[in-house]
Design an enzyme around this catalytic site. Structure first.
Site, PDB file in Angstrom:
ATOM      1  N   GLY A  78       0.831  -1.208   0.000  1.00 31.11           N
ATOM      2  CA  GLY A  78       0.000   0.000   0.000  1.00 31.11           C
ATOM      3  C   GLY A  78       0.861   1.252   0.000  1.00 31.11           C
ATOM      4  N   PRO A 119      13.235  -8.676  15.092  1.00 27.15           N
ATOM      5  CA  PRO A 119      14.348  -8.078  14.341  1.00 27.15           C
ATOM      6  C   PRO A 119      14.398  -8.517  12.871  1.00 27.15           C
ATOM      7  CG  PRO A 119      15.118  -8.947  16.439  1.00 27.15           C
ATOM      8  CD  PRO A 119      13.682  -9.386  16.292  1.00 27.15           C
ATOM      9  N   GLY A 154       8.684   3.374  15.846  1.00 30.29           N
ATOM     10  CA  GLY A 154       8.272   3.039  14.485  1.00 30.29           C
ATOM     11  C   GLY A 154       9.411   2.504  13.633  1.00 30.29           C
ATOM     12  N   GLU A 162       8.574   3.338   8.115  1.00 28.50           N
ATOM     13  CA  GLU A 162       8.939   4.442   7.226  1.00 28.50           C
ATOM     14  C   GLU A 162      10.344   4.993   7.479  1.00 28.50           C
ATOM     15  OE1 GLU A 162       5.083   5.997   8.581  1.00 28.50           O
ATOM     16  OE2 GLU A 162       5.004   7.024   6.645  1.00 28.50           O
TER      17      GLU A 162
HETATM   18  N1  MCN Z   1       8.475  -3.767  13.943  1.00 24.83           N
HETATM   19  C1  MCN Z   1       9.345  -4.297  14.887  1.00 24.83           C
HETATM   20  N2  MCN Z   1       9.665  -3.584  15.998  1.00 24.83           N
HETATM   21  C2  MCN Z   1       9.140  -2.350  16.216  1.00 24.83           C
HETATM   22  C3  MCN Z   1       8.239  -1.801  15.281  1.00 24.83           C
HETATM   23  C4  MCN Z   1       7.917  -2.547  14.160  1.00 24.83           C
HETATM   24  O1  MCN Z   1       9.824  -5.412  14.708  1.00 24.83           O
HETATM   25  N3  MCN Z   1       9.495  -1.676  17.305  1.00 24.83           N
HETATM   26  C5  MCN Z   1       8.210  -4.482  12.679  1.00 24.83           C
HETATM   27  C6  MCN Z   1       6.994  -5.403  12.722  1.00 24.83           C
HETATM   28  O2  MCN Z   1       7.201  -6.495  11.862  1.00 24.83           O
HETATM   29  C7  MCN Z   1       5.892  -4.508  12.186  1.00 24.83           C
HETATM   30  C8  MCN Z   1       6.624  -3.685  11.143  1.00 24.83           C
HETATM   31  O3  MCN Z   1       7.962  -3.540  11.661  1.00 24.83           O
HETATM   32  O4  MCN Z   1       4.854  -5.263  11.605  1.00 24.83           O
HETATM   33  C9  MCN Z   1       6.042  -2.292  10.855  1.00 24.83           C
HETATM   34  O5  MCN Z   1       5.658  -1.672  12.048  1.00 24.83           O
HETATM   35  P1  MCN Z   1       5.341  -0.097  12.162  1.00 24.83           P
HETATM   36  O6  MCN Z   1       6.587   0.665  12.058  1.00 24.83           O
HETATM   37  O7  MCN Z   1       4.484   0.097  13.359  1.00 24.83           O
HETATM   38  O8  MCN Z   1       4.494   0.239  10.855  1.00 24.83           O
HETATM   39  P2  MCN Z   1       2.974  -0.169  10.538  1.00 24.83           P
HETATM   40  O9  MCN Z   1       2.713  -1.535  10.975  1.00 24.83           O
HETATM   41  O10 MCN Z   1       2.078   0.933  10.973  1.00 24.83           O
HETATM   42  O11 MCN Z   1       3.031  -0.250   8.952  1.00 24.83           O
HETATM   43  C10 MCN Z   1       2.823   0.870   8.153  1.00 24.83           C
HETATM   44  C11 MCN Z   1       4.120   1.337   7.548  1.00 24.83           C
HETATM   45  C12 MCN Z   1       3.824   2.428   6.585  1.00 24.83           C
HETATM   46  S1  MCN Z   1       3.089   3.803   7.224  1.00 24.83           S
HETATM   47  C13 MCN Z   1       4.064   2.270   5.237  1.00 24.83           C
HETATM   48  S2  MCN Z   1       3.757   3.568   4.201  1.00 24.83           S
HETATM   49  C14 MCN Z   1       4.610   1.036   4.747  1.00 24.83           C
HETATM   50  C15 MCN Z   1       5.338   0.271   5.763  1.00 24.83           C
HETATM   51  O12 MCN Z   1       4.771   0.223   6.944  1.00 24.83           O
HETATM   52  N4  MCN Z   1       4.030   0.366   3.740  1.00 24.83           N
HETATM   53  C16 MCN Z   1       4.425  -0.932   3.492  1.00 24.83           C
HETATM   54  N5  MCN Z   1       5.925  -0.874   5.364  1.00 24.83           N
HETATM   55  C17 MCN Z   1       5.412  -1.558   4.307  1.00 24.83           C
HETATM   56  N6  MCN Z   1       5.826  -2.814   4.047  1.00 24.83           N
HETATM   57  C18 MCN Z   1       5.247  -3.514   3.037  1.00 24.83           C
HETATM   58  N7  MCN Z   1       5.674  -4.770   2.796  1.00 24.83           N
HETATM   59  N8  MCN Z   1       4.259  -2.967   2.263  1.00 24.83           N
HETATM   60  C19 MCN Z   1       3.838  -1.709   2.460  1.00 24.83           C
HETATM   61  O13 MCN Z   1       2.866  -1.205   1.722  1.00 24.83           O
HETATM   62 MO1  MOS Z   2       2.354   5.218   5.467  1.00 27.32          MO
HETATM   63  S1  MOS Z   2       2.679   6.586   3.961  1.00 27.32           S
HETATM   64  O1  MOS Z   2       1.946   6.456   6.646  1.00 27.32           O
HETATM   65  O2  MOS Z   2       0.797   4.559   5.057  1.00 27.32           O
END
Ligand code: MCN
Ligand code: MOS
Length: 764
Positions: free
Chosen positions: A246, A658, A728, A731
């Site tokens: 996405g 990780p 996070g 991104e």
């Molecule tokens: N994670 C972790 N330890 C943390 C935080 C996260 O190990 N402290 C890992 C986990 O596997 C978690 C992943 O990282 O599922 C992402 O976590 P997070 O940073 O919270 O992000 P979101 O789950 O909210 O995912 C959204 C983010 C965004 S905003 C975009 S844009 C994006 C992204 O993730 N789009 C993606 N990564 C993507 N990855 C894929 N494969 N496809 C997308 O469209």
């Molecule tokens: Mo990510 S661009 O905040 O879905």
């Protein structure tokens, strides 16, 4: 109790299945074997197929459409035009503000960008719909368009006062500084380019609507559909268990979504509408094109005295998108004087949207290149330059960082990369015809937070189910939530099944801004803790429980077995215990909302972004941080650039997994390589059309463009950022990678390219 101790477990756990373990993706086998069903793969009885027709002008009016031939073509069920009465109401925006328009027509008569949907054809088969759509004749009254930011008619745009950040007297301090640099940096229109296109299947049963659509926000999109059609929120069900990427583009219900759902209602049959690849470049917004100037004034010892920053991004004629260009500029370095302002310029485009790290990504391109320029101006090593100006607190809010392992990131990255061996002069390293350059840049992303909710069920057979209407588009949500539930409850991870992507599950807010992992691990931790408390409470007090006569005050669950912590008395599997007390399930719904939350606030929390918690709330300023070290090789004769080595050190706090975090970071770095060297939406100056709107001409990095990437985690648990200490991940790594590459290209060639992408003609 054991659960609470486990909360403080080490970051990289030896146990695969615990939080912090390197468990492989639990959804991996389903995706690889084809068992995972994506939205458009639903086989529904009576399914019909819709195809959209887009405007071929960038501005003007549809004066007439001749649809007679299309209407009588084989298999055609309906032709929809701006004259079709769909009876849709205007829906509120993502803050929950009501629409200024009482009604909504997703097929436009007034055209404000090329590709805007003006008609649709629905037929029995996809091929019939495509053939009939080609028979539509459209006449336009064309008016002059502003095709992009470089258009002479574009002007300076509209000031966005809310973006202004100022302290001290930046202009005066810049004028007085002994060393000054000032440069302009540009990024082009870019696209999210997910493999899976946008689209949906819509089906009405009475006044109940089911939508199969890839979605980053089921509850927000369900609200939009409910408002368009004037049905209760509960009547709309969105289903999206698997998503083919996405990157920010799939969080909203869009015009094509409305067309499909309206057509399904009119025909009384399910409708499938999938955008073709070119339509994926014009039906929703990519990253807005940006222009920035960065002026930095410094002492001779390299200490920054002032930063003056001005930014502009393109937005649409009939919609507003602000790409916050001062977001990194204002927090990366300590400066006593600062000024950042931003304008937007209206051009004839679809409203730009969120692409991975909107704001932070282009912002870092400006400031991180400018710091490199200042370092050369002063003859100071670019890494040293960053350490001299290290911000010990948030320079904007003056609050303490919750955690900031950026110094550690610089040190670990430099060590692994071998930065100390770098000769300072440009063009000082070569390998035959290849000029070699080394560059560094930093990146950051705020810790966006929100409240979450989850249901955890312990079933009679000892297995566990986790339910949430949140999603996994590849980040690893399924896996980390399984790990969180397994660890909290003390059951093996293979006994946990996580169910996501159905808006009838426990509610969830948007998956954007890298917040979902922190939000949902917190919610599952809470719900699982409640389920565990209930299980143990039952074991201690139920007259049928074999543990009751122990008179213990607690019990522990480990590896799916219940026993007293001292090993006295019975030792039962959860299944045996559930049978003994005659229960087939224990269910807990946990949410992290304050107890005083009203039902209206709860609805608002999940269906809008209005209740997100600011990352600078309270005493702390919360961000993830990273440092990228890059080697490039530039062909001296042809100007072709290859990234040959990347070492990135990143602080995302505690990592839940990780292996998955590294994969996320690498994905961000790869997207950054694309941004630096390849990606650029090219606009036809005559009709405002995106001419390279396909995967042959919109260049994306492939395996051959990507070297081995080394990522190093330097994070420590951050208790102010999330329940389990993570920040996070998703991104972060796309921030700072393009400037690191640009800086490396300068080191290789002596040529400063401030206009992305860095293509060969800009180097020779
Ligand atoms: N994670 C972790 N330890 C943390 C935080 C996260 O190990 N402290 C890992 C986990 O596997 C978690 C992943 O990282 O599922 C992402 O976590 P997070 O940073 O919270 O992000 P979101 O789950 O909210 O995912 C959204 C983010 C965004 S905003 C975009 S844009 C994006 C992204 O993730 N789009 C993606 N990564 C993507 N990855 C894929 N494969 N496809 C997308 O469209
Ligand atoms: Mo990510 S661009 O905040 O879905």
């Amino acid at each position: 109790m054991t659960v609470h101790d486990m909360k403080h477990a080490a970051s990289d756990s030896a146990h695969l299945e615990a939080v912090g373990g390197r468990l492989s993706r639990v959804d991996g086998p389903a995706k690889i074997t084809g068992a995972a069903k994506y939205a458009f793969e639903q086989q529904l009885e009576g399914l019909t197929h819709a195809v959209l027709v887009g405007a071929t002008i960038a501005a003007g009016k549809v004066s007439a459409i001749d649809s007679r031939a299309a209407e009588t073509a084989p298999g055609v069920l309906a032709v929809l035009t701006p004259d079709t009465i769909m009876e849709l109401k205007g829906a509120s925006d993502w803050f929950g503000n009501p629409s200024p328009q009482p009604t909504y027509n997703p097929l436009a008569r007034e055209v404000s960008y090329s590709g805007q949907h003006i008609a649709a054809v629905v037929a029995e088969t996809f091929e019939q719909a495509v053939a009939a759509a080609a028979l539509l004749k459209v006449w336009y009254d064309e008016t002059p368009a502003i095709v992009d930011l470089s258009d002479g008619k574009a002007g300076d745009g509209i000031p966005i006062d809310a973006m202004t950040k100022e302290w001290g007297d930046a202009q005066a301090a810049f004028a007085a500084a002994p060393v000054r640099i000032c440069a302009a940096y540009n990024t082009p229109r870019e696209f999210q380019a997910a493999m899976e296109p946008h689209g949906l299947i819509a089906r009405w049963e009475g006044d109940e609507l089911t939508i199969w659509e890839p979605s980053q926000w089921l509850d927000g999109m369900a609200r939009t559909y409910a408002e368009w059609f004037g049905v209760p929120f509960e009547n709309v069900r969105l289903v999206s268990p698997y998503i083919g990427g996405g990157f920010g583009s799939k969080a909203l219900a869009l015009a094509h979504s409305a067309v499909a759902a309206a057509a399904a209602k009119m025909l009384g049959r399910p409708v499938k509408l999938v955008l073709n690849r070119p339509q994926n470049f014009t039906s929703y917004g990519g990253r807005a094109a940006t222009r920035q100037t960065v002026a930095i004034g410094a002492d001779r010892d390299g200490r920054i005295q002032s930063i003056v920053h001005r930014g502009v991004n393109e937005t649409a004629v009939d919609g507003m998108w602000v790409e916050p260009l001062g977001s990194v500029t204002s927090i990366m370095y300590a400066t006593p004087n600062f000024s950042s302002k931003q304008n937007v310029v209206r051009v004839n485009t679809v409203v730009p949207g969120a692409k991975r790290a909107p704001g932070e990504n282009p912002s870092a391109f400006g400031i991180e290149c400018a710091i490199d320029e200042l370092a050369y101006e002063l003859g100071i090593d670019p890494l040293e330059m960053r350490l001299i100006n290290y911000a010990e607190q948030d320079p904007h809010t003056k609050k303490a960082w919750s955690t900031r392992q950026l110094r550690e990131a610089f040190a670990a990255g430099a060590e692994a990369f071998g930065w100390a061996k770098r000769p300072p002069e440009p063009r000082s390293m070569r390998d035959g015809h290849q000029l070699i350059g080394w560059g560094v840049a930093a990146g950051t992303y705020p810790v966006r937070r929100a409240h979450g909710e989850a249901v955890v069920k312990i079933l009679g057979d000892g297995s566990v189910e986790v339910e949430s209407s949140s999603i996994d588009m590849g980040q690893g949500t399924y896996t980390i939530l399984a790990q969180t539930a397994a660890e909290t409850l003390g059951v093996p991870v293979e006994r946990v099944s996580v169910k996501l992507g159905d808006s009838h599950f426990a509610r969830a807010g948007v998956t954007g801004g890298s917040r979902l992992a922190g939000v949902m691990t917190g919610a599952v931790y809470k719900a699982a803790g409640q389920a565990l408390d209930e299980l143990i409470g039952l074991a201690l007090s139920d007259p049928r429980s074999p543990f009751q006569k122990l008179q213990a005050n607690t019990l522990q669950v480990r590896d799916g077995r219940i026993a007293s912590p001292r090993g006295e008395g019975p030792d039962l599997s959860i299944a045996e215990f559930m049978a003994a007390v005659g229960r087939d399930r224990i269910e807990a719904k946990g949410d992290t909302l304050p107890a005083s939350t009203t039902p209206q606030e709860r609805y608002k929390n999940y269906t809008t972004i209005a209740m997100s918690i600011p990352h600078t709330e309270g005493d702390w300023s919360r961000y993830s941080w990273c440092a990228h070290f890059v080697e490039v090789r530039v062909d001296e004769d042809f100007g072709t650039v290859r990234v040959s080595r990347v070492v990135s050190a990143l602080d995302s706090g505690r990592l839940y997994n990780p292996k998955l975090a590294e994969s996320q970071w690498k994905g961000g770095i790869i997207m950054g390589i694309g941004q630096a060297l390849l990606e650029e939406g090219i606009v036809d100056r005559r009709h405002g059309r995106i001419v390279n709107g396909n995967f042959a001409d919109y260049m994306l990095p492939t395996n051959a463009d990507v070297p081995d990437l080394q990522t190093i985690s330097v994070g420590i648990p951050d208790p102010h950022s999330s329940a389990l200490g993570g920040k996070g991940v998703g991104e972060l790594a796309i921030v700072g990678i393009a400037p690191a590459i640009a800086n490396a290209v300068f080191h290789a060639t002596g040529k400063r390219v401030r206009d992305l992408p860095i293509t060969l003609e800009k180097l020779i």
